[in-house]
Each structure stands twice: as structure tokens, then as C-alpha cells.
Scaffold this motif. Structure first.
Motif, mmCIF file in Angstrom:
data_model
loop_
_atom_site.group_PDB
_atom_site.id
_atom_site.type_symbol
_atom_site.label_atom_id
_atom_site.label_comp_id
_atom_site.label_asym_id
_atom_site.label_seq_id
_atom_site.Cartn_x
_atom_site.Cartn_y
_atom_site.Cartn_z
ATOM 1 N N SER A 6 0.830 -1.200 0.000
ATOM 2 C CA SER A 6 0.000 0.000 0.000
ATOM 3 C C SER A 6 0.867 1.253 0.000
ATOM 4 C CB SER A 6 -0.917 -0.021 1.219
ATOM 5 O OG SER A 6 -1.679 1.149 1.277
ATOM 6 N N SER A 7 1.911 1.249 0.771
ATOM 7 C CA SER A 7 2.816 2.395 0.816
ATOM 8 C C SER A 7 3.522 2.584 -0.522
ATOM 9 C CB SER A 7 3.856 2.207 1.921
ATOM 10 O OG SER A 7 3.234 2.189 3.177
ATOM 11 N N LEU A 8 3.913 1.472 -1.143
ATOM 12 C CA LEU A 8 4.581 1.539 -2.435
ATOM 13 C C LEU A 8 3.649 2.099 -3.503
ATOM 14 C CD1 LEU A 8 7.153 0.933 -4.001
ATOM 15 C CD2 LEU A 8 6.267 -1.357 -4.433
ATOM 16 N N ILE A 9 2.378 1.713 -3.477
ATOM 17 C CA ILE A 9 1.402 2.227 -4.447
ATOM 18 C C ILE A 9 1.198 3.730 -4.231
ATOM 19 C CG2 ILE A 9 -1.029 2.152 -5.118
ATOM 20 C CD1 ILE A 9 -0.946 -0.860 -4.613
ATOM 21 N N ARG A 10 1.089 4.153 -2.995
ATOM 22 C CA ARG A 10 0.908 5.578 -2.705
ATOM 23 C C ARG A 10 2.142 6.387 -3.131
ATOM 24 N NH1 ARG A 10 -1.744 5.321 3.321
ATOM 25 N NH2 ARG A 10 -3.732 4.440 2.657
ATOM 26 N N LEU A 11 3.308 5.837 -2.869
ATOM 27 C CA LEU A 11 4.539 6.526 -3.239
ATOM 28 C C LEU A 11 4.658 6.650 -4.765
ATOM 29 C CD1 LEU A 11 7.162 7.782 -2.212
ATOM 30 C CD2 LEU A 11 8.207 5.534 -2.347
ATOM 31 N N THR A 12 4.275 5.607 -5.484
ATOM 32 C CA THR A 12 4.312 5.628 -6.945
ATOM 33 C C THR A 12 3.317 6.653 -7.491
ATOM 34 O OG1 THR A 12 4.916 3.286 -6.964
ATOM 35 C CG2 THR A 12 4.085 4.216 -9.021
ATOM 36 N N ALA A 13 2.116 6.680 -6.925
ATOM 37 C CA ALA A 13 1.113 7.647 -7.370
ATOM 38 C C ALA A 13 1.589 9.077 -7.097
ATOM 39 C CB ALA A 13 -0.219 7.393 -6.671
ATOM 40 N N LEU A 14 2.207 9.292 -5.957
ATOM 41 C CA LEU A 14 2.726 10.619 -5.632
ATOM 42 C C LEU A 14 3.843 11.016 -6.593
ATOM 43 C CD1 LEU A 14 2.723 13.021 -3.674
ATOM 44 C CD2 LEU A 14 4.409 11.787 -2.319
ATOM 45 N N ALA A 15 4.720 10.089 -6.930
ATOM 46 C CA ALA A 15 5.815 10.383 -7.852
ATOM 47 C C ALA A 15 5.281 10.707 -9.250
ATOM 48 C CB ALA A 15 6.779 9.204 -7.912
ATOM 49 N N LEU A 16 4.269 9.967 -9.709
ATOM 50 C CA LEU A 16 3.680 10.227 -11.030
ATOM 51 C C LEU A 16 2.983 11.591 -11.059
ATOM 52 C CD1 LEU A 16 2.246 6.726 -11.981
ATOM 53 C CD2 LEU A 16 4.190 7.910 -13.004
ATOM 54 N N ALA A 17 2.266 11.910 -9.994
ATOM 55 C CA ALA A 17 1.583 13.212 -9.935
ATOM 56 C C ALA A 17 2.601 14.344 -9.913
ATOM 57 C CB ALA A 17 0.692 13.271 -8.705
ATOM 58 N N THR A 18 3.692 14.173 -9.196
ATOM 59 C CA THR A 18 4.729 15.198 -9.135
ATOM 60 C C THR A 18 5.365 15.397 -10.512
ATOM 61 O OG1 THR A 18 5.170 14.645 -6.833
ATOM 62 C CG2 THR A 18 6.851 15.892 -7.988
ATOM 63 N N CYS A 19 5.644 14.321 -11.202
ATOM 64 C CA CYS A 19 6.230 14.428 -12.544
ATOM 65 C C CYS A 19 5.264 15.104 -13.515
ATOM 66 C CB CYS A 19 6.610 13.048 -13.071
ATOM 67 S SG CYS A 19 8.034 12.344 -12.230
ATOM 68 N N ALA A 20 3.976 14.779 -13.409
ATOM 69 C CA ALA A 20 2.989 15.368 -14.304
ATOM 70 C C ALA A 20 2.866 16.872 -14.065
ATOM 71 C CB ALA A 20 1.636 14.694 -14.107
ATOM 72 N N LEU A 21 2.968 17.297 -12.821
ATOM 73 C CA LEU A 21 2.867 18.721 -12.514
ATOM 74 C C LEU A 21 4.140 19.479 -12.871
ATOM 75 C CD1 LEU A 21 0.994 18.623 -9.104
ATOM 76 C CD2 LEU A 21 0.092 19.338 -11.304
ATOM 77 N N ALA A 22 5.267 18.777 -12.914
ATOM 78 C CA ALA A 22 6.542 19.438 -13.191
ATOM 79 C C ALA A 22 6.775 19.650 -14.688
ATOM 80 C CB ALA A 22 7.688 18.623 -12.601
ATOM 81 N N LEU A 23 6.041 18.953 -15.540
ATOM 82 C CA LEU A 23 6.222 19.102 -16.984
ATOM 83 C C LEU A 23 5.696 20.460 -17.443
ATOM 84 C CD1 LEU A 23 5.135 15.566 -18.237
ATOM 85 C CD2 LEU A 23 7.437 16.497 -18.088
ATOM 86 N N PRO A 24 6.343 21.085 -18.423
ATOM 87 C CA PRO A 24 5.854 22.371 -18.920
ATOM 88 C C PRO A 24 4.562 22.202 -19.721
ATOM 89 C CG PRO A 24 7.700 21.633 -20.230
ATOM 90 C CD PRO A 24 7.564 20.662 -19.074
ATOM 91 N N ALA A 25 3.779 23.244 -19.778
ATOM 92 C CA ALA A 25 2.541 23.215 -20.554
ATOM 93 C C ALA A 25 2.869 23.223 -22.040
ATOM 94 C CB ALA A 25 1.691 24.415 -20.197
ATOM 95 N N VAL A 26 2.028 22.623 -22.834
ATOM 96 C CA VAL A 26 2.251 22.539 -24.269
ATOM 97 C C VAL A 26 1.187 23.357 -25.003
ATOM 98 C CG1 VAL A 26 2.683 20.929 -26.175
ATOM 99 C CG2 VAL A 26 3.125 20.222 -23.839
ATOM 100 N N ALA A 27 0.677 24.395 -24.381
ATOM 101 C CA ALA A 27 -0.355 25.227 -24.998
ATOM 102 C C ALA A 27 0.284 26.265 -25.912
ATOM 103 C CB ALA A 27 -1.171 25.912 -23.918
ATOM 104 N N ARG A 28 -0.440 26.625 -26.958
ATOM 105 C CA ARG A 28 0.027 27.658 -27.874
ATOM 106 C C ARG A 28 -0.947 28.826 -27.814
ATOM 107 N NH1 ARG A 28 0.508 25.095 -33.599
ATOM 108 N NH2 ARG A 28 -1.552 24.420 -32.990
ATOM 109 N N PRO A 29 -0.471 30.038 -27.922
ATOM 110 C CA PRO A 29 -1.395 31.171 -27.960
ATOM 111 C C PRO A 29 -2.195 31.145 -29.251
ATOM 112 C CG PRO A 29 0.851 31.903 -28.304
ATOM 113 C CD PRO A 29 0.924 30.452 -27.954
#
Length: 74
Positions: A6-29
Motif C-alpha cells: 500500500s505504501s509503495l502504491i501511494r509513493l508511486t502515485a505521488l511520484a507520477l503526480a509530481t512528474c505530471a505537474l513538473a512538466l511544462p505546458a504545451v499550450a500555444r497562444p
């Protein structure tokens, strides 16, 4: 589920969410995307002849201020 799994699953989910938030946006004006109507109007305005006999207004002089006194503090 056992505690370590359970701890490993939570840690993996937290790591994936952190990586997703750290990526730059790909929006164009909106000006970068293709707009046929805008491009057509832009080309028409560039090809339009300049108006003749119309001149921009000349700047008017500002108000005249009285001369400043040269006395120090008074």
C-alpha cells in the motif's frame, strides 16, 4: 493489502503526480494557430493603398510654464 504494498502504491502515485505537474505546458497562444480569416484580412490591409491627402495631426505645443526661481529653498 499488506502495509508495504500500500505504501509503495501511494509513493508511486505521488511520484507520477509530481512528474505530471513538473512538466511544462504545451499550450500555444491563439495567434500561433492558423486562422484563414485573419490571414486574409491581414493580407488585404497590407495591399490596401494608403489614403491620400490625409496627414496625421501635428502635435500641439504644451502650455508654457513660468520660469523657475533660482533661489535655494525659498
Amino acid at each position: 493489502m499488506p502495509q508495504p504494498v500500500s505504501s509503495l502504491i501511494r509513493l508511486t502515485a505521488l511520484a507520477l503526480a509530481t512528474c505530471a505537474l513538473a512538466l511544462p505546458a504545451v499550450a500555444r497562444p491563439p495567434t500561433v494557430s492558423v486562422s484563414p480569416g485573419y490571414d486574409r484580412r491581414l493580407q488585404e490591409s497590407r495591399q490596401a493603398p494608403a489614403p491620400t491627402g490625409v496627414q496625421p495631426p501635428s502635435p500641439s505645443p504644451g502650455p508654457r510654464l513660468p520660469p523657475r526661481s533660482r533661489k535655494a529653498n525659498g
